[in-house]
Write an enzyme that holds these catalytic residues in place. Structure first.
Site, PDB file in Angstrom:
ATOM      1  N   ASP A 118       0.872  -1.180   0.000  1.00 41.90           N
ATOM      2  CA  ASP A 118       0.000   0.000   0.000  1.00 41.90           C
ATOM      3  C   ASP A 118       0.908   1.228   0.000  1.00 41.90           C
ATOM      4  OD1 ASP A 118      -2.105   1.744   0.308  1.00 41.90           O
ATOM      5  OD2 ASP A 118      -2.632   1.139   2.329  1.00 41.90           O
ATOM      6  N   PHE A 167      -9.651  -0.665   0.081  1.00 45.00           N
ATOM      7  CA  PHE A 167      -9.317  -1.706   1.045  1.00 45.00           C
ATOM      8  C   PHE A 167      -9.890  -3.035   0.571  1.00 45.00           C
ATOM      9  CE2 PHE A 167      -9.015  -3.927   5.093  1.00 45.00           C
ATOM     10  CZ  PHE A 167      -7.761  -3.518   5.490  1.00 45.00           C
ATOM     11  N   ASP A 174      -6.858  -9.399   5.766  1.00 47.82           N
ATOM     12  CA  ASP A 174      -7.874  -9.299   6.821  1.00 47.82           C
ATOM     13  C   ASP A 174      -8.395  -7.887   7.005  1.00 47.82           C
ATOM     14  OD1 ASP A 174      -5.328  -8.342   7.919  1.00 47.82           O
ATOM     15  OD2 ASP A 174      -6.433  -8.177   9.789  1.00 47.82           O
ATOM     16  N   ARG A 180      -9.872 -13.460   6.295  1.00 46.03           N
ATOM     17  CA  ARG A 180      -8.684 -13.978   5.600  1.00 46.03           C
ATOM     18  C   ARG A 180      -9.015 -15.231   4.797  1.00 46.03           C
ATOM     19  NH1 ARG A 180      -4.068 -11.468   7.808  1.00 46.03           N
ATOM     20  NH2 ARG A 180      -4.181 -10.979  10.014  1.00 46.03           N
TER      21      ARG A 180
HETATM   22  P1  IMP Z   1       1.978  -0.522   3.704  1.00 41.98           P
HETATM   23  O1  IMP Z   1       3.071  -0.424   4.728  1.00 41.98           O
HETATM   24  O2  IMP Z   1       1.121   0.717   3.673  1.00 41.98           O
HETATM   25  O3  IMP Z   1       2.501  -0.860   2.326  1.00 41.98           O
HETATM   26  O4  IMP Z   1       0.987  -1.655   4.183  1.00 41.98           O
HETATM   27  C1  IMP Z   1       1.354  -2.968   4.121  1.00 41.98           C
HETATM   28  C2  IMP Z   1       0.547  -3.868   5.023  1.00 41.98           C
HETATM   29  O5  IMP Z   1      -0.720  -3.315   5.407  1.00 41.98           O
HETATM   30  C3  IMP Z   1       0.230  -5.126   4.235  1.00 41.98           C
HETATM   31  O6  IMP Z   1       1.260  -6.082   4.371  1.00 41.98           O
HETATM   32  C4  IMP Z   1      -1.081  -5.556   4.815  1.00 41.98           C
HETATM   33  O7  IMP Z   1      -0.866  -6.387   5.934  1.00 41.98           O
HETATM   34  C5  IMP Z   1      -1.747  -4.265   5.244  1.00 41.98           C
HETATM   35  N1  IMP Z   1      -2.701  -3.793   4.218  1.00 41.98           N
HETATM   36  C6  IMP Z   1      -2.517  -2.767   3.339  1.00 41.98           C
HETATM   37  N2  IMP Z   1      -3.591  -2.612   2.557  1.00 41.98           N
HETATM   38  C7  IMP Z   1      -4.459  -3.589   2.910  1.00 41.98           C
HETATM   39  C8  IMP Z   1      -5.773  -3.965   2.432  1.00 41.98           C
HETATM   40  O8  IMP Z   1      -6.359  -3.392   1.495  1.00 41.98           O
HETATM   41  N3  IMP Z   1      -6.356  -5.029   3.062  1.00 41.98           N
HETATM   42  C9  IMP Z   1      -5.767  -5.712   4.075  1.00 41.98           C
HETATM   43  N4  IMP Z   1      -4.540  -5.388   4.554  1.00 41.98           N
HETATM   44  C10 IMP Z   1      -3.903  -4.343   3.976  1.00 41.98           C
HETATM   45 MG    MG Z   2      -2.469  -7.074   7.703  1.00 39.83          MG
END
Ligand code: IMP
Ligand code: MG
Length: 193
Positions: A118, A167, A174, A180
């Protein structure tokens, strides 16, 4: 063993029919076809130097299960668990290692298996953390990348799908530890009332 009554009907399961589970973003057949392609590429790229697959728990557990079986090499598998501080649907970039690796990374060809990128902050932190262990190489295979959300430059060697910035749940992903165990990737349609 009997399978009578267990044939797929195509109808949504009770879980998929819940109001909080939105439309399909990536279907089961799309997931399996793409994972087969990724497995073939990884098998070619790592021929002669079997990778150490490092899954990021919990979100990547299902992807790791399918991807590892699509890789036709004597790969090793390990997991680490991280938790990012912040709200349920937004990461802060501050990551805590909840479970560290069991194996030594020194001179290993490490392939990080991640569910979704993300902001990219979690992965960026992990890459720095893992590089400090001096692997021979460090690459990333991310199943999903949210379009236009990255707040850091990441070198993602393998990507399954680019998806819109909403999301999503299912296939390991999850919301508050639930959903999940849905077979496909779905949009999250908000809390059930
Ligand atoms: P980041 O650090 O913003 O890239 O987020 C990474 C982590 O956030 C991922 O490994 C997921 O565990 C969680 N995450 C990010 N977006 C989503 C989503 O749309 N659904 C579920 N988990 C998410
Ligand atoms: Mg997560």
């Amino acid at each position: 063993m009997t399978t009578a009554g267990n044939e797929p009907t195509g109808a949504p399961s009770r879980l998929e029919a819940r109001p909080e589970v939105g439309k399909v973003i990536v279907s089961e057949p799309e997931l399996q076809a793409r994972i087969a392609e990724l497995g073939t590429r990884i098998t070619e790229d790592y021929a002669g130097r079997p990778p150490l697959l490092v899954g990021v728990l919990k979100g990547a557990f299902m992807f790791m299960s399918d991807l590892s079986r699509a890789i036709d090499l004597p790969a090793e598998i390990d997991f680490m668990a991280v938790s990012s501080y912040g709200s349920a649907t937004r990461t802060s970039g501050v990551v805590r290692i909840v479970k560290d690796l069991d194996v030594d990374l020194l001179d290993r060809d490490v392939l990080v298996v991640e569910d979704i990128v993300d902001s990219g902050l979690t992965l960026s932190y992990l890459q720095r953390y893992l590089l400090a262990r001096r692997p021979a190489s460090l690459e990333v295979c991310a199943l999903l990348v949210k379009e236009g959300q990255q707040r850091t430059t990441l070198d993602l060697r393998y990507v399954g799908f680019h998806i819109p910035a909403e999301f999503v749940v299912g296939y390991g992903l999850d919301v508050d530890e639930r959903l999940r165990n849905i077979k496909a990737i779905h949009a999250y349609a908000g809390p059930a009332s």
